[in-house]
Every structure is written in structure tokens, then in C-alpha cells.
Motif scaffolding. Structure first.
Motif, PDB file in Angstrom:
ATOM      1  N   TYR A 327       0.863  -1.178   0.000  1.00 41.28           N
ATOM      2  CA  TYR A 327       0.000   0.000   0.000  1.00 41.28           C
ATOM      3  C   TYR A 327       0.901   1.229   0.000  1.00 41.28           C
ATOM      4  O   TYR A 327       1.674   1.443   0.936  1.00 41.28           O
ATOM      5  CB  TYR A 327      -0.907  -0.005   1.236  1.00 41.28           C
ATOM      6  CG  TYR A 327      -1.794   1.213   1.327  1.00 41.28           C
ATOM      7  CD1 TYR A 327      -2.988   1.278   0.614  1.00 41.28           C
ATOM      8  CD2 TYR A 327      -1.432   2.312   2.108  1.00 41.28           C
ATOM      9  CE1 TYR A 327      -3.803   2.388   0.678  1.00 41.28           C
ATOM     10  CE2 TYR A 327      -2.242   3.435   2.179  1.00 41.28           C
ATOM     11  CZ  TYR A 327      -3.424   3.471   1.462  1.00 41.28           C
ATOM     12  OH  TYR A 327      -4.229   4.586   1.524  1.00 41.28           O
ATOM     13  N   LEU A 328       0.832   2.028  -1.073  1.00 40.41           N
ATOM     14  CA  LEU A 328       1.726   3.181  -1.220  1.00 40.41           C
ATOM     15  C   LEU A 328       1.018   4.513  -1.031  1.00 40.41           C
ATOM     16  O   LEU A 328       1.569   5.570  -1.340  1.00 40.41           O
ATOM     17  CB  LEU A 328       2.392   3.150  -2.605  1.00 40.41           C
ATOM     18  CG  LEU A 328       3.171   1.888  -2.954  1.00 40.41           C
ATOM     19  CD1 LEU A 328       3.806   2.022  -4.325  1.00 40.41           C
ATOM     20  CD2 LEU A 328       4.226   1.588  -1.898  1.00 40.41           C
ATOM     21  N   GLY A 329      -0.212   4.473  -0.541  1.00 38.96           N
ATOM     22  CA  GLY A 329      -0.960   5.705  -0.344  1.00 38.96           C
ATOM     23  C   GLY A 329      -1.789   6.037  -1.563  1.00 38.96           C
ATOM     24  O   GLY A 329      -3.017   5.867  -1.577  1.00 38.96           O
ATOM     25  N   ASP A 330      -1.136   6.514  -2.622  1.00 39.07           N
ATOM     26  CA  ASP A 330      -1.873   6.871  -3.831  1.00 39.07           C
ATOM     27  C   ASP A 330      -2.277   5.646  -4.638  1.00 39.07           C
ATOM     28  O   ASP A 330      -3.215   5.700  -5.424  1.00 39.07           O
ATOM     29  CB  ASP A 330      -1.058   7.831  -4.700  1.00 39.07           C
ATOM     30  CG  ASP A 330       0.289   7.248  -5.122  1.00 39.07           C
ATOM     31  OD1 ASP A 330       0.775   6.316  -4.446  1.00 39.07           O
ATOM     32  OD2 ASP A 330       0.857   7.737  -6.116  1.00 39.07           O
ATOM     33  N   MET A 331      -1.572   4.552  -4.451  1.00 41.88           N
ATOM     34  CA  MET A 331      -1.909   3.322  -5.176  1.00 41.88           C
ATOM     35  C   MET A 331      -1.505   2.101  -4.367  1.00 41.88           C
ATOM     36  O   MET A 331      -0.753   2.191  -3.396  1.00 41.88           O
ATOM     37  CB  MET A 331      -1.226   3.296  -6.544  1.00 41.88           C
ATOM     38  CG  MET A 331       0.279   3.135  -6.485  1.00 41.88           C
ATOM     39  SD  MET A 331       1.005   2.884  -8.124  1.00 41.88           S
ATOM     40  CE  MET A 331       0.502   4.381  -8.954  1.00 41.88           C
ATOM     41  N   SER A 332      -2.035   0.966  -4.803  1.00 41.48           N
ATOM     42  CA  SER A 332      -1.655  -0.321  -4.214  1.00 41.48           C
ATOM     43  C   SER A 332      -1.026  -1.175  -5.309  1.00 41.48           C
ATOM     44  O   SER A 332      -1.506  -1.200  -6.444  1.00 41.48           O
ATOM     45  CB  SER A 332      -2.872  -1.042  -3.633  1.00 41.48           C
ATOM     46  OG  SER A 332      -3.389  -0.334  -2.526  1.00 41.48           O
ATOM     47  N   ILE A 333       0.056  -1.866  -4.965  1.00 41.48           N
ATOM     48  CA  ILE A 333       0.775  -2.729  -5.904  1.00 41.48           C
ATOM     49  C   ILE A 333       0.490  -4.181  -5.539  1.00 41.48           C
ATOM     50  O   ILE A 333       0.633  -4.579  -4.376  1.00 41.48           O
ATOM     51  CB  ILE A 333       2.294  -2.474  -5.852  1.00 41.48           C
ATOM     52  CG1 ILE A 333       2.610  -0.993  -6.070  1.00 41.48           C
ATOM     53  CG2 ILE A 333       3.013  -3.351  -6.877  1.00 41.48           C
ATOM     54  CD1 ILE A 333       2.250  -0.472  -7.429  1.00 41.48           C
ATOM     55  N   PHE A 334       0.090  -4.970  -6.535  1.00 41.08           N
ATOM     56  CA  PHE A 334      -0.200  -6.384  -6.324  1.00 41.08           C
ATOM     57  C   PHE A 334       0.766  -7.244  -7.139  1.00 41.08           C
ATOM     58  O   PHE A 334       1.009  -6.954  -8.313  1.00 41.08           O
ATOM     59  CB  PHE A 334      -1.635  -6.721  -6.768  1.00 41.08           C
ATOM     60  CG  PHE A 334      -2.713  -6.041  -5.984  1.00 41.08           C
ATOM     61  CD1 PHE A 334      -3.313  -6.667  -4.903  1.00 41.08           C
ATOM     62  CD2 PHE A 334      -3.138  -4.763  -6.331  1.00 41.08           C
ATOM     63  CE1 PHE A 334      -4.312  -6.037  -4.183  1.00 41.08           C
ATOM     64  CE2 PHE A 334      -4.135  -4.121  -5.622  1.00 41.08           C
ATOM     65  CZ  PHE A 334      -4.730  -4.757  -4.543  1.00 41.08           C
ATOM     66  N   HIS A 335       1.288  -8.276  -6.536  1.00 38.29           N
ATOM     67  CA  HIS A 335       1.973  -9.348  -7.244  1.00 38.29           C
ATOM     68  C   HIS A 335       1.058 -10.566  -7.146  1.00 38.29           C
ATOM     69  O   HIS A 335       0.837 -11.099  -6.051  1.00 38.29           O
ATOM     70  CB  HIS A 335       3.336  -9.648  -6.625  1.00 38.29           C
ATOM     71  CG  HIS A 335       4.349  -8.579  -6.873  1.00 38.29           C
ATOM     72  ND1 HIS A 335       5.636  -8.628  -6.382  1.00 38.29           N
ATOM     73  CD2 HIS A 335       4.267  -7.419  -7.566  1.00 38.29           C
ATOM     74  CE1 HIS A 335       6.308  -7.550  -6.763  1.00 38.29           C
ATOM     75  NE2 HIS A 335       5.489  -6.804  -7.469  1.00 38.29           N
ATOM     76  N   VAL A 336       0.526 -10.966  -8.285  1.00 35.50           N
ATOM     77  CA  VAL A 336      -0.435 -12.068  -8.309  1.00 35.50           C
ATOM     78  C   VAL A 336       0.203 -13.268  -9.005  1.00 35.50           C
ATOM     79  O   VAL A 336       0.701 -13.152 -10.134  1.00 35.50           O
ATOM     80  CB  VAL A 336      -1.724 -11.646  -9.038  1.00 35.50           C
ATOM     81  CG1 VAL A 336      -2.687 -12.821  -9.127  1.00 35.50           C
ATOM     82  CG2 VAL A 336      -2.383 -10.473  -8.316  1.00 35.50           C
ATOM     83  N   LYS A 337       0.182 -14.402  -8.327  1.00 36.74           N
ATOM     84  CA  LYS A 337       0.768 -15.623  -8.863  1.00 36.74           C
ATOM     85  C   LYS A 337      -0.311 -16.446  -9.564  1.00 36.74           C
ATOM     86  O   LYS A 337      -1.305 -16.838  -8.959  1.00 36.74           O
ATOM     87  CB  LYS A 337       1.398 -16.451  -7.742  1.00 36.74           C
ATOM     88  CG  LYS A 337       2.186 -17.656  -8.233  1.00 36.74           C
ATOM     89  CD  LYS A 337       2.881 -18.355  -7.068  1.00 36.74           C
ATOM     90  CE  LYS A 337       3.735 -19.518  -7.555  1.00 36.74           C
ATOM     91  NZ  LYS A 337       4.419 -20.193  -6.425  1.00 36.74           N
ATOM     92  N   LEU A 338      -0.114 -16.665 -10.873  1.00 36.64           N
ATOM     93  CA  LEU A 338      -1.049 -17.499 -11.626  1.00 36.64           C
ATOM     94  C   LEU A 338      -0.829 -18.967 -11.278  1.00 36.64           C
ATOM     95  O   LEU A 338       0.190 -19.340 -10.690  1.00 36.64           O
ATOM     96  CB  LEU A 338      -0.855 -17.273 -13.131  1.00 36.64           C
ATOM     97  CG  LEU A 338      -0.927 -15.827 -13.632  1.00 36.64           C
ATOM     98  CD1 LEU A 338      -0.845 -15.801 -15.155  1.00 36.64           C
ATOM     99  CD2 LEU A 338      -2.182 -15.126 -13.146  1.00 36.64           C
ATOM    100  N   ASP A 339      -1.780 -19.800 -11.658  1.00 37.65           N
ATOM    101  CA  ASP A 339      -1.655 -21.231 -11.362  1.00 37.65           C
ATOM    102  C   ASP A 339      -0.453 -21.844 -12.073  1.00 37.65           C
ATOM    103  O   ASP A 339       0.087 -22.867 -11.631  1.00 37.65           O
ATOM    104  CB  ASP A 339      -2.939 -21.963 -11.783  1.00 37.65           C
ATOM    105  CG  ASP A 339      -4.132 -21.563 -10.920  1.00 37.65           C
ATOM    106  OD1 ASP A 339      -3.897 -21.054  -9.799  1.00 37.65           O
ATOM    107  OD2 ASP A 339      -5.281 -21.740 -11.375  1.00 37.65           O
TER     108      ASP A 339
END
Length: 379
Positions: A327-339
Motif C-alpha cells: 500500500y503506497l498511499g496513492d496506489m496499491s501494488i499487487f503481485h499475483v501468482k497465476l496457477d
């Protein structure tokens, strides 16, 4: 033709076939022993342009700038300024000036004496020097510090003095070598906009060397992305970001997800790829592709939507698990692992204080994107 992205000003001489370049670099090569720092490089820069040479350390950008300044001599090729070949012209005879990263201020001189040093060397009359120095200090908002020594100034103030000194001789071209590298992040961001405003007001040509992508994209009208002594792409900041011409440029500028795939359908409007991750990608391409050929789709993190449920359309949607998040305040960064194990990066603007959806580690989520969100990369 509609521009990609927002533009700071309506200024594009490079798109005019009749426009004449102010700086013309023709097939320039520079070697240091067995090492080739600049390799057969050609480039045109136009009057009043703010131009950035961007690349990693050792790519040749500073060597190119030093050849423009006259501190290095090309082994091959020529550099022309307003049609005049600069070969053999010493630095002090060239109608340009250079601002160094270190600022190189004389510690025993006052701010005013530093700014007026070059004018004194040219034996300008003292009243004229005083008038020019006053003008330059007013320009960079440093008039009240004229009597101070460099050690009595902050980093940002020293940067302004160095800029005033570089501008005092009224060069046709100002060369800037990592000019903001010594400043802290907040001051650097503020100074970037100040430099662009100053360049516009003065109507000068600025050429800046930087390894900072955000800095180049903030200040420059055009960017030359360099690698191994060559230019990989020259374009406006928006074009370099949204329409990179290769995997290298796409990966170097900002963050990007790369999907390799095989073409299963293609026409002038739409191309469909089958990815090794086991899902299909549909994208607006603009040209027909051979069935069975392999392509790469580049997709910026901010183009990807993150939801708990599968989108209604189901197009360009794939399920995965939240592997990491910030959570960076102005935005959120996601690392999503696919199957399949592939990690996809997505960024979501936090437009609401509470947020419409809340995610945490190990949540199952859906990633989706529009058909025109990505860029096709062939090399």
C-alpha cells in the motif's frame, strides 16, 4: 495525428520533414582502447527542444554528451551545430555550456563571483558582468544569496547557482549531466518542473543525461533510450512508454508484464494469442499476423483490473493468488501468482479513502484488461 498521452506544449519539429536540426550527430563512434562507448550513432536535436539521453550506467550517454561539449573527440563521424562541423573546435569556443553533476562551484568564491566567472574570463566589462549576474540570480531566485559562499548553501541552492553560471554566457545549447542527482527526492521532483519552465521561458535547447526514467519523462520533449552505445528508440515520453519498439525499451521504461504466445487468430482488427500459461489473450493489433507465429504482448501494471469475482465479459481474464502487495498511499501494488507460477504485477489507484474492495495475502483474485490495453512487441 492524435498524440499518445498528455503533452506539455504543442511543439514537434521532428515531425516536420522540412524542419532543420540544430544539432546533427552523424555516424559517431567513440572507442576507449578495445571498448566501444558510442557505436555508429546518429541523432537530430531541434532548436528549443528539451532532449533527454536515458540509459543505464555505461550505455554511452555521458560520453556522447562530452563529445558534444568538446571534452572527447569522436573516432569516426561528425557533430554539427547549426550546420557547422564542431570537429577540432575546443570546448571554450563552442556556443554551448555544460552543467556537471557535481556542480563544480569554486568554494572560495561568492555566489555572484561563481556565476560571473565565465564572463570575467571572456573579459566582459565589469558593469556588464554585474548586470548579467543579477539577471541570472533573479532568474533562479537566488538574488538574496549573492554574497554567500557555496558551503553556506543547501544542495538545491548550489544546484541553482550552477545553473545560473551555465546560463550566464547565454549559450545556444545547455548540456546537463545528471543535474539533479545530488538532490533529495522531493526537491528533485520540484526542480524538474522548474527546469522545464525555465527552459521554455528562455527558449534554449537543453540536452540532459540521466539514468532516472521518471526524470526524463517529466522534463523531456523527446527521449533517446540508449543501450551499449546505440540508440534503441527516440520518441516522446508517452510514445516510449505506451508504444515501445522492442522488449528492451518496454522493460527499461517503467514496469511491464510480458506475455509470450502463439497466434491462433488474426485480422486487421484483432489478434488472438494462446499463452503458455493456459489462457487466451485478445488484443487490438492493427495488422494481420500469420497463424502459428509467436508474439509478445506487453502490458503495464496500471492497465490491469483486480477483482474478487470474474468479470462479466470473461475476455482477457485470468485467476490467481495474491502473492505480495504493498500500500503506497496513492496506489496499491499487487503481485499475483497465476496457477502456472507466473507472477503478474498490477497497480490500482486508491481513488477512495476506504476503497471499494479490500484484498490481502493469499486471496484468490481475477486479473483482467481491455483488448486495447497492451502493446505488441515483435523484437
Amino acid at each position: 495525428m492524435r498524440s499518445l498521452g498528455n503533452i506539455r506544449r504543442s511543439f514537434a519539429p521532428w515531425s516536420d520533414p522540412n524542419a532543420k536540426a540544430m544539432i546533427s550527430i552523424r555516424n559517431v563512434t567513440k572507442r576507449f582502447g578495445d571498448f566501444t562507448a558510442v557505436d555508429n550513432l546518429s541523432l537530430d536535436i531541434y532548436e528549443r527542444e528539451f532532449f533527454a539521453l536515458l540509459g543505464a550506467s555505461g550505455c554511452g550517454k555521458s560520453t556522447l554528451l562530452r563529445m558534444l561539449a568538446g571534452f572527447e573527440t569522436p573516432n569516426e563521424g561528425a557533430i554539427l551545430l547549426d550546420g557547422v562541423d564542431l570537429t577540432g573546435v575546443p570546448p571554450y569556443r563552442r556556443p554551448l555550456n555544460m552543467m556537471f553533476q557535481s556542480y563544480a562551484l569554486f568554494p572560495h568564491m561568492t555566489v555572484a563571483d561563481n556565476v560571473g566567472f565565465g564572463l570575467k574570463q571572456e573579459k566582459m566589462a565589469k558593469p556588464a558582468i554585474a548586470e548579467r549576474v543579477a539577471q541570472m540570480l533573479k532568474l533562479v531566485k537566488m538574488s538574496e544569496f549573492a554574497g554567500r559562499k557555496p558551503h553556506q548553501l543547501s544542495g538545491g541552492q548550489r544546484q541553482r547557482v550552477a545553473l545560473a553560471r551555465a546560463l550566464a554566457k547565454q549559450p545556444k545549447v545547455l548540456l546537463l549531466d545528471e543535474p539533479l542527482g545530488a538532490l533529495d527526492k522531493k526537491l528533485r521532483e520540484e526542480t524538474q518542473f522548474e527546469l522545464t519552465d525555465l527552459q521554455y521561458d528562455l527558449g534554449l535547447t537543453f540536452v540532459v543525461v540521466t539514468h532516472d526514467q521518471e526524470e526524463a519523462m517529466t522534463m523531456a520533449d523527446r527521449i533517446a533510450v540508449m543501450d551499449a552505445g546505440q540508440i534503441r528508440q527516440v520518441a516522446t515520453p508517452a510514445e516510449v512508454y505506451e508504444a515501445p519498439n522492442s522488449r528492451f525499451v518496454a522493460d527499461f521504461i517503467g514496469s511491464i508484464n510480458l506475455f509470450d504466445g502463439e497466434v491462433t487468430r488474426s485480422d486487421a482488427a484483432l489478434t488472438k494469442l494462446q499463452s503458455p500459461e493456459g489462457f487466451a489473450l485478445r488484443m487490438v493489433d492493427g495488422q494481420s499476423r500469420s497463424i502459428g507465429s509467436r508474439l509478445t504482448l506487453g502490458l503495464r501494471p496500471e492497465k490491469i483490473a483486480v477483482t474478487h469475482t470474474k468479470p462479466d465479459s470473461g475476455v482477457n481474464a485470468v485467476e490467481g493468488e495474491v502473492w505480495d502487495l504493498a500500500y503506497l498511499g496513492d496506489m496499491s501494488i499487487f503481485h499475483v501468482k497465476l496457477d502456472s507460477g507466473k507472477i503478474i504485477k498490477a497497480s490500482v489507484v486508491n481513488a477512495s479513502r476506504s476503497g471499494s474492495e479490500v484484498f490481502t495475502y493469499h486471496d484468490r483474485v481475477w486479473l483482467s484488461f481491455a483488448e486495447d490495453a497492451g502493446v505488441v512487441l515483435e523484437r
